[in-house]
Motif scaffolding. Structure first.
Motif, PDB file in Angstrom:
ATOM      1  N   LEU A  23       0.836  -1.210   0.000  1.00 46.73           N
ATOM      2  CA  LEU A  23       0.000   0.000   0.000  1.00 46.73           C
ATOM      3  C   LEU A  23       0.865   1.251   0.000  1.00 46.73           C
ATOM      4  O   LEU A  23       0.555   2.231  -0.694  1.00 46.73           O
ATOM      5  CB  LEU A  23      -0.920   0.007   1.218  1.00 46.73           C
ATOM      6  CG  LEU A  23      -2.033  -1.044   1.274  1.00 46.73           C
ATOM      7  CD1 LEU A  23      -2.980  -0.750   2.433  1.00 46.73           C
ATOM      8  CD2 LEU A  23      -2.810  -1.112  -0.037  1.00 46.73           C
ATOM      9  N   TRP A 277       1.097   1.279   8.041  1.00 52.24           N
ATOM     10  CA  TRP A 277       0.499   0.736   6.826  1.00 52.24           C
ATOM     11  C   TRP A 277      -0.100  -0.655   7.039  1.00 52.24           C
ATOM     12  O   TRP A 277      -1.091  -1.018   6.391  1.00 52.24           O
ATOM     13  CB  TRP A 277       1.529   0.708   5.705  1.00 52.24           C
ATOM     14  CG  TRP A 277       1.880   2.070   5.210  1.00 52.24           C
ATOM     15  CD1 TRP A 277       3.022   2.771   5.464  1.00 52.24           C
ATOM     16  CD2 TRP A 277       1.075   2.910   4.377  1.00 52.24           C
ATOM     17  NE1 TRP A 277       2.982   4.004   4.846  1.00 52.24           N
ATOM     18  CE2 TRP A 277       1.800   4.118   4.173  1.00 52.24           C
ATOM     19  CE3 TRP A 277      -0.191   2.774   3.790  1.00 52.24           C
ATOM     20  CZ2 TRP A 277       1.292   5.161   3.401  1.00 52.24           C
ATOM     21  CZ3 TRP A 277      -0.691   3.816   3.026  1.00 52.24           C
ATOM     22  CH2 TRP A 277       0.047   4.989   2.842  1.00 52.24           C
ATOM     23  N   HIS A 281      -3.896  -1.502   6.183  1.00 54.79           N
ATOM     24  CA  HIS A 281      -4.305  -2.634   5.343  1.00 54.79           C
ATOM     25  C   HIS A 281      -5.345  -3.487   6.050  1.00 54.79           C
ATOM     26  O   HIS A 281      -6.334  -3.927   5.438  1.00 54.79           O
ATOM     27  CB  HIS A 281      -3.085  -3.489   4.986  1.00 54.79           C
ATOM     28  CG  HIS A 281      -3.439  -4.711   4.190  1.00 54.79           C
ATOM     29  ND1 HIS A 281      -3.687  -5.936   4.782  1.00 54.79           N
ATOM     30  CD2 HIS A 281      -3.609  -4.890   2.845  1.00 54.79           C
ATOM     31  CE1 HIS A 281      -3.980  -6.815   3.846  1.00 54.79           C
ATOM     32  NE2 HIS A 281      -3.948  -6.215   2.666  1.00 54.79           N
ATOM     33  N   ILE A 284      -8.763  -1.838   5.857  1.00 57.77           N
ATOM     34  CA  ILE A 284      -9.389  -1.979   4.543  1.00 57.77           C
ATOM     35  C   ILE A 284      -9.809  -3.422   4.311  1.00 57.77           C
ATOM     36  O   ILE A 284     -10.896  -3.697   3.779  1.00 57.77           O
ATOM     37  CB  ILE A 284      -8.425  -1.516   3.432  1.00 57.77           C
ATOM     38  CG1 ILE A 284      -8.030  -0.053   3.646  1.00 57.77           C
ATOM     39  CG2 ILE A 284      -9.066  -1.696   2.055  1.00 57.77           C
ATOM     40  CD1 ILE A 284      -6.985   0.446   2.658  1.00 57.77           C
ATOM     41  N   ILE A 297      -8.425  -4.621  -2.746  1.00 58.20           N
ATOM     42  CA  ILE A 297      -7.785  -3.620  -1.889  1.00 58.20           C
ATOM     43  C   ILE A 297      -6.895  -2.677  -2.685  1.00 58.20           C
ATOM     44  O   ILE A 297      -7.064  -1.459  -2.614  1.00 58.20           O
ATOM     45  CB  ILE A 297      -6.993  -4.315  -0.753  1.00 58.20           C
ATOM     46  CG1 ILE A 297      -7.958  -4.946   0.234  1.00 58.20           C
ATOM     47  CG2 ILE A 297      -6.091  -3.302  -0.038  1.00 58.20           C
ATOM     48  CD1 ILE A 297      -7.279  -5.680   1.365  1.00 58.20           C
ATOM     49  N   PHE A 301      -7.914   1.177  -3.195  1.00 58.95           N
ATOM     50  CA  PHE A 301      -6.990   2.119  -2.570  1.00 58.95           C
ATOM     51  C   PHE A 301      -6.301   2.974  -3.626  1.00 58.95           C
ATOM     52  O   PHE A 301      -6.274   4.213  -3.519  1.00 58.95           O
ATOM     53  CB  PHE A 301      -5.952   1.336  -1.752  1.00 58.95           C
ATOM     54  CG  PHE A 301      -4.932   2.200  -1.068  1.00 58.95           C
ATOM     55  CD1 PHE A 301      -5.262   2.937   0.051  1.00 58.95           C
ATOM     56  CD2 PHE A 301      -3.631   2.271  -1.545  1.00 58.95           C
ATOM     57  CE1 PHE A 301      -4.321   3.738   0.691  1.00 58.95           C
ATOM     58  CE2 PHE A 301      -2.680   3.060  -0.920  1.00 58.95           C
ATOM     59  CZ  PHE A 301      -3.029   3.798   0.202  1.00 58.95           C
TER      60      PHE A 301
END
Length: 362
Positions: A23, A277, A281, A284, A297, A301
């Protein structure tokens, strides 16, 4: 003790997840592609400078004795963009990350060869270090093609923190030698007056600060700046301290943007590396069925970031909501957004600590 402590500091200070790094890879790539690429409109002028203007900073540019033609700069610019696109989608991620660092070094090296050097090393060091973090190990073409699980390397974040600490220290230590801790003068105020009257940076809160004549506040700003910049190098010894000083850095740059009209947006991709992060994650992922649609995802994102950055870029180019000089709308929006993120994370942390203390007391 020394070796064991050193090993733990290097390899165990940070425990990123492979999905969290992915991400961050998407975020950093889009941020740089949208806002932090060198200005291509500058290349034609740069190529036309006489050879006498060529004064390269220490580094590989010293092997040249003149500016290359404009087509050279445009070619490197295209290669730089392609490299970051490859990093974004995770195709040959390690090689693309190293290539992005090299191409950025070449372009900035020539841009800074006319005598003015800006502090932009973090945008070169970030992809170079993260190339070895396995940030292409998830949500990428590399992961899909190889089918192998890779391990996230947290030592890259330790080195990134160390480089940020040294960068801050090299800015703070000369201030000590220059008298910033001398109570008889106010260096921050002097710098503000120079920016306001000499450089014409008169936007936002600069006029209010120029009219402010409170010696105590100016003294606090001088001392606070020095201790923040020099203290960062000590803070890198602990991950928690580093994250705290990164939060300080966000507020520091926000205040310099509002008062001095100077934005350091180029540092923010490196600061963002220390966001949680992995937890982002997880948050999400709790909304998505990973077994059925594992790539939802990164698509959601990345798509949301693409739309957000696109809107900011369009508004910036329309020159509707920006000061007449500096900073630009994208700098205002992104740095202000970073402040909101820090405040949100801080509030969430405070609520968690309060709930923990309350539970223990009961």
């Amino acid at each position: 003790m020394g070796n064991n402590w050193f090993d733990r500091w290097i390899f165990e200070s940070y425990q990123p997840t492979i999905q969290g790094l992915a991400l961050f890879r998407i975020f950093a790539s889009l941020l740089i592609l949208f806002f932090l690429m060198p200005d291509a409109a500058y290349y034609t002028d740069l190529a036309s400078f006489p050879d006498d203007f060529f004064t390269p900073p220490p580094g590989p540019m010293m092997f040249f004795d003149s500016f290359p033609p404009a087509w050279f700069f445009y070619s490197i610019h295209v290669l730089l963009a392609l490299s970051w696109i490859c990093v974004l989608i995770g195709f040959k991620t390690q090689k693309a990350s190293i290539a992005a660092a090299i191409f950025m070094l070449i372009l900035l090296g020539f841009i800074f060869s006319i005598g003015k050097v800006n502090h932009q090393m973090l945008i070169i060091l970030l992809p170079l270090l993260m190339a070895f973090s396995s940030w292409g190990g998830a949500y990428s073409f590399d992961a899909g093609l190889s089918g192998k699980k890779t391990k996230a390397n947290g030592w890259t974040l330790t080195l990134l923190a160390l480089f940020i600490g040294f960068m801050m220290f090299t800015a703070g230590f000369p201030k000590i030698l220059g008298g910033w801790l001398n109570g008889d003068t106010f260096a921050t105020q002097g710098h503000l007056l120079n920016q306001y009257f000499i450089r014409g940076r008169t936007e936002l809160l600069s006029g209010y600060m120029v009219s402010m004549n409170i010696p105590l506040i100016w003294g606090i700003l001088d001392w606070g700046t020095v201790f923040f910049e020099t203290g960062f190098l000590i803070a890198v010894l602990r991950a928690g301290w580093t994250r705290l000083f990164v939060c300080f850095a966000v507020f520091f740059h926000f205040s310099t943007m509002l008062t001095l009209n100077i934005a350091f947006l180029v540092n923010f991709p490196a600061y963002a590396a220390f966001l949680p992060w992995g937890k982002i994650h997880e948050s999400i992922a709790s909304l998505v069925d990973l077994n059925e649609k594992p790539y939802t995802i990164p698509l959601v994102f990345g798509g949301a970031l693409f739309c957000l950055f696109g809107i900011i870029k369009i508004i910036d180019k329309m020159y509707l909501l920006t000061p007449t000089r500096e900073p630009s709308f994208d700098e205002l929006a992104l740095i202000s957004g970073a402040v909101l993120i820090v405040l949100t994370l801080g509030l969430k942390k405070a609520i968690g600590l309060f709930s923990s203390v309350r539970t223990q007391s009961v």
